[in-house]
Design a protein around this motif. Structure first.
Motif: not given
Length: 61
Positions: A43-49, A51-58
């Motif tokens: 679940k922690a890995k999924q949350a990190g991924e 966040l990465k996706d959200a940062a790419k979207d921004v």
């Protein structure tokens, strides 16, 4: 998040759930704890991924 990462994380989470259930069925506290830990890591890995996706979207990358 790449498809491979999603599959890997979900597989780790499912394996953790199975390990925890086997631990419960056999009254093995160590196995239960390992299963819970595996799930938490996935679940922690999924949350990190996410966040990465959200940062790419921004950033638009």
């Amino acid at each position: 998040m790449g498809l491979g990462d999603k599959i890997s994380n979900k597989a780790q989470e499912a394996a953790g759930k199975a390990k925890e259930k086997v631990g419960e069925a056999t009254d093995n506290e160590r196995l239960q704890a390992e299963g819970a830990q595996d799930q938490a890591e996935a679940k922690a890995k999924q949350a990190g991924e996410h966040l990465k996706d959200a940062a790419k979207d921004v950033t638009g990358q």
